[in-house]
Motif scaffolding. Structure first.
Motif, PDB file in Angstrom:
ATOM      1  N   THR A  34       0.836  -1.201   0.000  1.00  0.00           N
ATOM      2  CA  THR A  34       0.000   0.000   0.000  1.00  0.00           C
ATOM      3  C   THR A  34       0.867   1.246   0.000  1.00  0.00           C
ATOM      4  O   THR A  34       2.070   1.171   0.278  1.00  0.00           O
ATOM      5  N   ASP A  35       0.267   2.383  -0.309  1.00  0.00           N
ATOM      6  CA  ASP A  35       0.990   3.656  -0.290  1.00  0.00           C
ATOM      7  C   ASP A  35       0.804   4.404   1.026  1.00  0.00           C
ATOM      8  O   ASP A  35       1.720   5.055   1.513  1.00  0.00           O
ATOM      9  N   TYR A  36      -0.405   4.319   1.569  1.00  0.00           N
ATOM     10  CA  TYR A  36      -0.728   5.056   2.796  1.00  0.00           C
ATOM     11  C   TYR A  36      -1.497   4.180   3.760  1.00  0.00           C
ATOM     12  O   TYR A  36      -2.249   3.296   3.353  1.00  0.00           O
ATOM     13  N   MET A  37      -1.317   4.477   5.049  1.00  0.00           N
ATOM     14  CA  MET A  37      -2.128   3.870   6.093  1.00  0.00           C
ATOM     15  C   MET A  37      -2.783   4.986   6.881  1.00  0.00           C
ATOM     16  O   MET A  37      -2.158   6.029   7.125  1.00  0.00           O
ATOM     17  N   VAL A  38      -4.016   4.760   7.246  1.00  0.00           N
ATOM     18  CA  VAL A  38      -4.730   5.649   8.151  1.00  0.00           C
ATOM     19  C   VAL A  38      -4.968   4.844   9.416  1.00  0.00           C
ATOM     20  O   VAL A  38      -5.505   3.738   9.360  1.00  0.00           O
ATOM     21  N   VAL A  39      -4.534   5.375  10.537  1.00  0.00           N
ATOM     22  CA  VAL A  39      -4.725   4.716  11.834  1.00  0.00           C
ATOM     23  C   VAL A  39      -5.572   5.655  12.688  1.00  0.00           C
ATOM     24  O   VAL A  39      -5.264   6.848  12.790  1.00  0.00           O
ATOM     25  N   CYS A  40      -6.638   5.121  13.263  1.00  0.00           N
ATOM     26  CA  CYS A  40      -7.499   5.944  14.106  1.00  0.00           C
ATOM     27  C   CYS A  40      -8.109   5.096  15.204  1.00  0.00           C
ATOM     28  O   CYS A  40      -8.039   3.868  15.168  1.00  0.00           O
ATOM     29  N   SER A  41      -8.704   5.768  16.174  1.00  0.00           N
ATOM     30  CA  SER A  41      -9.297   5.083  17.324  1.00  0.00           C
ATOM     31  C   SER A  41     -10.786   5.333  17.400  1.00  0.00           C
ATOM     32  O   SER A  41     -11.275   6.394  17.001  1.00  0.00           O
ATOM     33  N   GLY A  42     -11.470   4.335  17.961  1.00  0.00           N
ATOM     34  CA  GLY A  42     -12.884   4.467  18.296  1.00  0.00           C
ATOM     35  C   GLY A  42     -13.046   4.325  19.790  1.00  0.00           C
ATOM     36  O   GLY A  42     -12.166   3.801  20.477  1.00  0.00           O
ATOM     37  N   ALA A  56     -16.100   1.523   4.464  1.00  0.00           N
ATOM     38  CA  ALA A  56     -16.331   0.499   3.435  1.00  0.00           C
ATOM     39  C   ALA A  56     -17.563   0.823   2.592  1.00  0.00           C
ATOM     40  O   ALA A  56     -17.532   0.721   1.355  1.00  0.00           O
ATOM     41  N   LYS A  57     -18.641   1.221   3.249  1.00  0.00           N
ATOM     42  CA  LYS A  57     -19.885   1.527   2.537  1.00  0.00           C
ATOM     43  C   LYS A  57     -19.709   2.718   1.598  1.00  0.00           C
ATOM     44  O   LYS A  57     -20.103   2.676   0.425  1.00  0.00           O
ATOM     45  N   GLU A  58     -19.084   3.773   2.094  1.00  0.00           N
ATOM     46  CA  GLU A  58     -18.887   4.964   1.271  1.00  0.00           C
ATOM     47  C   GLU A  58     -17.906   4.701   0.129  1.00  0.00           C
ATOM     48  O   GLU A  58     -18.044   5.271  -0.956  1.00  0.00           O
ATOM     49  N   ALA A  59     -16.926   3.842   0.365  1.00  0.00           N
ATOM     50  CA  ALA A  59     -15.994   3.472  -0.709  1.00  0.00           C
ATOM     51  C   ALA A  59     -16.752   2.770  -1.828  1.00  0.00           C
ATOM     52  O   ALA A  59     -16.539   3.069  -3.011  1.00  0.00           O
ATOM     53  N   ARG A  60     -17.636   1.854  -1.456  1.00  0.00           N
ATOM     54  CA  ARG A  60     -18.443   1.158  -2.470  1.00  0.00           C
ATOM     55  C   ARG A  60     -19.292   2.146  -3.263  1.00  0.00           C
ATOM     56  O   ARG A  60     -19.392   2.040  -4.486  1.00  0.00           O
ATOM     57  N   HIS A  61     -19.905   3.107  -2.569  1.00  0.00           N
ATOM     58  CA  HIS A  61     -20.720   4.123  -3.240  1.00  0.00           C
ATOM     59  C   HIS A  61     -19.888   4.960  -4.202  1.00  0.00           C
ATOM     60  O   HIS A  61     -20.404   5.456  -5.200  1.00  0.00           O
ATOM     61  N   ALA A  62     -18.607   5.117  -3.899  1.00  0.00           N
ATOM     62  CA  ALA A  62     -17.709   5.908  -4.751  1.00  0.00           C
ATOM     63  C   ALA A  62     -17.054   5.058  -5.846  1.00  0.00           C
ATOM     64  O   ALA A  62     -16.211   5.548  -6.589  1.00  0.00           O
ATOM     65  N   GLY A  63     -17.423   3.782  -5.909  1.00  0.00           N
ATOM     66  CA  GLY A  63     -16.871   2.910  -6.941  1.00  0.00           C
ATOM     67  C   GLY A  63     -15.536   2.289  -6.586  1.00  0.00           C
ATOM     68  O   GLY A  63     -14.840   1.760  -7.445  1.00  0.00           O
ATOM     69  N   GLU A  64     -15.179   2.321  -5.312  1.00  0.00           N
ATOM     70  CA  GLU A  64     -13.915   1.739  -4.831  1.00  0.00           C
ATOM     71  C   GLU A  64     -14.238   0.554  -3.923  1.00  0.00           C
ATOM     72  O   GLU A  64     -14.372   0.704  -2.715  1.00  0.00           O
ATOM     73  N   GLU A  65     -14.384  -0.608  -4.507  1.00  0.00           N
ATOM     74  CA  GLU A  65     -14.711  -1.802  -3.725  1.00  0.00           C
ATOM     75  C   GLU A  65     -13.530  -2.175  -2.823  1.00  0.00           C
ATOM     76  O   GLU A  65     -12.406  -2.327  -3.304  1.00  0.00           O
ATOM     77  N   VAL A  80      -9.726  -1.964   6.887  1.00  0.00           N
ATOM     78  CA  VAL A  80     -10.400  -1.821   5.602  1.00  0.00           C
ATOM     79  C   VAL A  80      -9.311  -1.559   4.563  1.00  0.00           C
ATOM     80  O   VAL A  80      -8.631  -0.533   4.604  1.00  0.00           O
ATOM     81  N   ASP A  81      -9.131  -2.512   3.652  1.00  0.00           N
ATOM     82  CA  ASP A  81      -8.096  -2.424   2.626  1.00  0.00           C
ATOM     83  C   ASP A  81      -8.705  -1.833   1.354  1.00  0.00           C
ATOM     84  O   ASP A  81      -9.514  -2.474   0.690  1.00  0.00           O
ATOM     85  N   LEU A  82      -8.301  -0.617   1.036  1.00  0.00           N
ATOM     86  CA  LEU A  82      -8.784   0.057  -0.169  1.00  0.00           C
ATOM     87  C   LEU A  82      -7.733   0.032  -1.271  1.00  0.00           C
ATOM     88  O   LEU A  82      -7.815   0.799  -2.227  1.00  0.00           O
ATOM     89  N   GLY A  83      -6.741  -0.822  -1.126  1.00  0.00           N
ATOM     90  CA  GLY A  83      -5.681  -0.919  -2.128  1.00  0.00           C
ATOM     91  C   GLY A  83      -4.534   0.012  -1.795  1.00  0.00           C
ATOM     92  O   GLY A  83      -3.668  -0.336  -1.000  1.00  0.00           O
ATOM     93  N   ASP A  84      -4.547   1.204  -2.370  1.00  0.00           N
ATOM     94  CA  ASP A  84      -3.475   2.168  -2.121  1.00  0.00           C
ATOM     95  C   ASP A  84      -3.543   2.779  -0.726  1.00  0.00           C
ATOM     96  O   ASP A  84      -2.598   3.436  -0.286  1.00  0.00           O
ATOM     97  N   VAL A  85      -4.654   2.577  -0.042  1.00  0.00           N
ATOM     98  CA  VAL A  85      -4.836   3.078   1.328  1.00  0.00           C
ATOM     99  C   VAL A  85      -5.431   1.956   2.170  1.00  0.00           C
ATOM    100  O   VAL A  85      -6.412   1.331   1.774  1.00  0.00           O
TER     101      VAL A  85
END
Length: 105
Positions: A34-42, A56-65, A80-85
């Motif tokens: 991957t090119d980037y990682m986003v790390v966050c807390s809940g 994941a849901k918004e990525a699908r809506h944007a055409g990024e499965e 959540v693996d979005l490929g480059d992120v």
């Protein structure tokens, strides 16, 4: 989307769900995956799951499965693996233990 646009998209989506302590890591040259990682807390298991679900849901809506979606049942660390992120959403205890920022930063 190119990798920078995908990064901005992911950052926006975790912000939508009030993720805490959001960190972006540029791992180009350190990782072939991957090119980037986003790390966050809940704040809780449910919050971690909701943040990851939203990304994941918004990525699908944007055409990024998403290429992968792991850890949803446990809710300690959801990836959540979005490929480059790759987005890592974690509870504080898990985040402190694995310390991805130090590992990849």
């Amino acid at each position: 989307m190119d990798s920078k646009q995908l990064l901005a998209f992911a950052l926006d989506k975790v912000d939508d769900m009030k993720a805490r302590d959001v960190v972006q890591l540029d791992v180009r040259g350190k990782s072939d995956i991957t090119d980037y990682m986003v790390v966050c807390s809940g704040n809780s298991k449910r919050h971690v799951q909701s943040i990851a679900d939203h990304v994941a849901k918004e990525a699908r809506h944007a055409g990024e499965e998403p290429l992968g979606y792991e850890g949803q049942n446990e809710g300690e660390w959801v990836l959540v693996d979005l490929g480059d992120v790759v987005v890592h959403v974690m509870q504080d205890q898990t985040r402190d233990f694995y310390d991805l920022e130090k590992l990849w930063g």
